[in-house]
Enzyme design. Sequence first.
Site, PDB file in Angstrom:
ATOM      1  CG  HIS A   1      -2.222   0.998   1.028  1.00  0.00           C
ATOM      2  ND1 HIS A   1      -3.479   0.545   0.770  1.00  0.00           N
ATOM      3  CD2 HIS A   1      -2.291   2.407   0.794  1.00  0.00           C
ATOM      4  CE1 HIS A   1      -4.058   1.525   1.064  1.00  0.00           C
ATOM      5  NE2 HIS A   1      -3.517   2.168   0.800  1.00  0.00           N
TER       6      HIS A   1
ATOM      7  CG  HIS B   1      -2.027   6.247  -2.058  1.00  0.00           C
ATOM      8  ND1 HIS B   1      -2.555   6.349  -3.194  1.00  0.00           N
ATOM      9  CD2 HIS B   1      -2.060   5.579  -1.159  1.00  0.00           C
ATOM     10  CE1 HIS B   1      -3.714   5.596  -2.053  1.00  0.00           C
ATOM     11  NE2 HIS B   1      -3.767   5.347  -1.374  1.00  0.00           N
TER      12      HIS B   1
ATOM     13  CG  ASP C   1      -0.674  10.547  -6.002  1.00  0.00           C
ATOM     14  OD1 ASP C   1      -0.760   9.119  -4.910  1.00  0.00           O
ATOM     15  OD2 ASP C   1      -2.188  11.299  -5.993  1.00  0.00           O
TER      16      ASP C   1
ATOM     17  N   GLY D   1      -9.910   8.106  -2.017  1.00  0.00           N
ATOM     18  CA  GLY D   1     -10.333   9.321  -1.932  1.00  0.00           C
ATOM     19  C   GLY D   1     -11.311   8.948  -0.667  1.00  0.00           C
TER      20      GLY D   1
ATOM     21  CG  HIS E   1      -7.846   3.170  -0.276  1.00  0.00           C
ATOM     22  ND1 HIS E   1      -7.525   2.781  -1.313  1.00  0.00           N
ATOM     23  CD2 HIS E   1      -6.811   4.498   0.352  1.00  0.00           C
ATOM     24  CE1 HIS E   1      -6.202   3.839  -1.442  1.00  0.00           C
ATOM     25  NE2 HIS E   1      -5.937   4.040  -0.036  1.00  0.00           N
TER      26      HIS E   1
ATOM     27  CD  GLU F   1      -7.121   5.888   4.536  1.00  0.00           C
ATOM     28  OE1 GLU F   1      -6.191   6.719   4.965  1.00  0.00           O
ATOM     29  OE2 GLU F   1      -8.007   5.708   4.551  1.00  0.00           O
TER      30      GLU F   1
ATOM     31  CG  ASP G   1      -1.342   5.390   3.268  1.00  0.00           C
ATOM     32  OD1 ASP G   1      -2.207   5.505   2.107  1.00  0.00           O
ATOM     33  OD2 ASP G   1      -2.533   6.199   3.805  1.00  0.00           O
TER      34      ASP G   1
END
Length: 376
Positions: A23, A25, A27, A184, A211, A214, A311
């Site tokens: 996991h 990202h 970006d 998102g 996701h 969370e 993350d």
Amino acid sequence: MSFENDFYVDGVDVTVLPKISLHDHLDGSLRPETILELAAEAGIAVPATDEESLRRWFAESSNSGSLVEYLKTFDLTCAVMQTAENLTRVARESVVDLAVDGVIYGELRWAPEQHLTQGLTLDEAVEAVQVGIEEGIDEAEELGYSIRIGQLVTAMRHADRSLEIAQLAVRHRTNGVVGFDIAGAELGFPASNHAAAFDFLAHEYFPVTIHAGEADGLGSIESALYDGRALRLGHGVRLAEDIDVNGKDGDATYVTMGMLAHWVKDRGITLETSPTSNLQTGAIAQWGDDITDHPFDLLYQLGFTVTVNTDNRLQSDTTLTRELWLVADAFSYDLADLETFQQNAAASAFLPSEERDELAELISDGFVAAVAAARR
């Protein structure tokens, strides 16, 4: 990354241990110096003018207690990732940084629909990232590291392009894309909103992680499993809401689990926890505000398939080494526990079974070698 601690467990430097990152990202993995350079070239305003100040700005802005606020920092990283050249560079650097941290297999997730403002098509964006991944693998090899990387193509759960993005992911399944995700703002945007995409992916036998658990609770997890057919849960920490701790007797903890928790545990559905990020976004706020309050240990002791992840390395100013050390320090884990987390991740990777078995062997051999080297 700027860390003052040495990350040792049982006398072994966690950095040298072989790791799996599920996991992460894209970006959320940019180097601050890269952001400054790319922003200057594009005329994009930045909140700080030097690397260390920008690093601190991301960490402080992300430590908001809210996923919605946390996600606002991505406005800047996405802004400098709008050309093929920039996407390739960011992907290349991200892979090298993972390799240097001891990661031998990683899955980088990102949302192509957020990188089209300067004329790229969805396919061109995916291809640019894949070029960067392959360049990063080659650069890492030159530095003495061996790493494999897969793309997780992500759809934004508040948008309406999920079927199109799912089709994109499948179209590139032979060009580096290994799975699909939705990400998102979670609250109010359940997986059921994207039923057509998930039906398509199921028909194509294409793996899905979602996701869930969370910024929303059990209903979000249920939708991820029922509507999304998720094989893994991105974070999933609020599954602990379905576990009642009835009491303790010495080292024994007595609990009652609901049907959802039992289902996730008994089916070995993987939880992609990210300890620092879970603190920053308030995902574990109902249990406390310290790493020791994280339900990770409860889930682990009960036999859930838990993994440790970063993350967003930039927003959390972290590495996988640091995240593993944090849980080890918080819950008195030893190397055997850390190896369990890596074996869980290897078994959960979106790879053919033979390749997962190879990862498992690399992890076992790597842990043995690290211990032997530390004892010399």
